[in-house]
Design a protein around this motif. Sequence first.
Motif, PDB file in Angstrom:
ATOM      1  N   GLN A   1      55.134 -23.244  19.383  1.00 37.97           N
ATOM      2  CA  GLN A   1      53.722 -22.951  19.106  1.00 37.97           C
ATOM      3  C   GLN A   1      53.269 -23.658  17.822  1.00 37.97           C
ATOM      4  O   GLN A   1      52.178 -24.227  17.766  1.00 37.97           O
ATOM      5  N   ILE A   2      54.122 -23.620  16.813  1.00 42.50           N
ATOM      6  CA  ILE A   2      53.801 -24.269  15.528  1.00 42.50           C
ATOM      7  C   ILE A   2      53.719 -25.777  15.712  1.00 42.50           C
ATOM      8  O   ILE A   2      52.788 -26.430  15.222  1.00 42.50           O
ATOM      9  N   ARG A   3      54.684 -26.347  16.424  1.00 48.13           N
ATOM     10  CA  ARG A   3      54.723 -27.793  16.663  1.00 48.13           C
ATOM     11  C   ARG A   3      53.455 -28.263  17.384  1.00 48.13           C
ATOM     12  O   ARG A   3      52.836 -29.262  17.004  1.00 48.13           O
ATOM     13  N   THR A   4      53.077 -27.527  18.429  1.00 51.74           N
ATOM     14  CA  THR A   4      51.906 -27.908  19.231  1.00 51.74           C
ATOM     15  C   THR A   4      50.624 -27.874  18.407  1.00 51.74           C
ATOM     16  O   THR A   4      49.798 -28.792  18.471  1.00 51.74           O
ATOM     17  N   LYS A   5      50.447 -26.830  17.618  1.00 48.56           N
ATOM     18  CA  LYS A   5      49.233 -26.688  16.814  1.00 48.56           C
ATOM     19  C   LYS A   5      49.182 -27.753  15.705  1.00 48.56           C
ATOM     20  O   LYS A   5      48.133 -28.358  15.465  1.00 48.56           O
ATOM     21  N   GLN A   6      50.319 -27.988  15.035  1.00 50.89           N
ATOM     22  CA  GLN A   6      50.346 -29.004  13.969  1.00 50.89           C
ATOM     23  C   GLN A   6      50.021 -30.388  14.536  1.00 50.89           C
ATOM     24  O   GLN A   6      49.268 -31.156  13.924  1.00 50.89           O
ATOM     25  N   MET A   7      50.577 -30.696  15.700  1.00 46.25           N
ATOM     26  CA  MET A   7      50.335 -31.986  16.332  1.00 46.25           C
ATOM     27  C   MET A   7      48.851 -32.158  16.656  1.00 46.25           C
ATOM     28  O   MET A   7      48.252 -33.214  16.409  1.00 46.25           O
ATOM     29  N   GLU A   8      48.252 -31.109  17.182  1.00 42.87           N
ATOM     30  CA  GLU A   8      46.830 -31.130  17.531  1.00 42.87           C
ATOM     31  C   GLU A   8      45.965 -31.383  16.286  1.00 42.87           C
ATOM     32  O   GLU A   8      45.055 -32.214  16.294  1.00 42.87           O
TER      33      GLU A   8
END
Length: 249
Positions: A48-55
């Motif tokens: 979840q953290i990875r996806t949001k940071q990437m976005e």
Amino acid sequence: MNKDSQQHIIFDMDDTLIHCNKYFDLILGEFFDLMTQWFHDYGVTVEQIRTKQMEIDVAGVDKLGFASANFPQSLIDTYRYFCKQHHKEPVLREEEQLFKLGLSVYDQEIEAYPGMVETLDTLQNEGHRLYLYTGGESRIQKRKIEQMKLADFFEDRIYIRQHKNVKALEEILSAGRFNRSLTWMIGNSLRTDVVPALTAGINSIYIKQQREWHYNLVELKQEPHNVLYTVSALTEVPDIIAEKAIAIS
């Protein structure tokens, strides 16, 4: 070399000639560790953290280009997002820690990709004209260029742009009056290297990395009318250029 067969070869720098993404991955690993500690009680996962940071990171680059503050700010904005999601009050000390962590990516020791010097040496010795075109802030990119002694190959033919896109490449090609049929863009990014090159009508060699930054990956929507090669190593470039030079000599 016959001047008609001399190629004009524009190289990207980060993750084409020197390592870059792996340092961001190292910092992101530390970021994920901190975030899972701070949000342990809320069940927030690394994915979840990875996806949001990437976005957030990709949106920032689209807006601001390759500004050095974008990456550390993406860590803080991701932190704030999850604070808001879980009604957790942001802690200034934690935000300051994240900004410092994000900026540390630019202090990493610079490492060349295998065969960098040999590849540039070969092309230079074969009489081709080399150019460097890199995205980022001038201060940071110049430090890398100096440490890697890249001016030995590119001299004053170095272009640093905060936004690396179709418009930026077109301005470079027009100002330099490049013969586009004899010009190449070499890089690891479909978005900032290959698509602008094909749009500008020059040849391109895409160096496909095993693990690529999400921002760099875009779909090639049109069939290229000019030359496009895909390789897996920098050291494959001289042979392709040599074949092209022989074909037109």
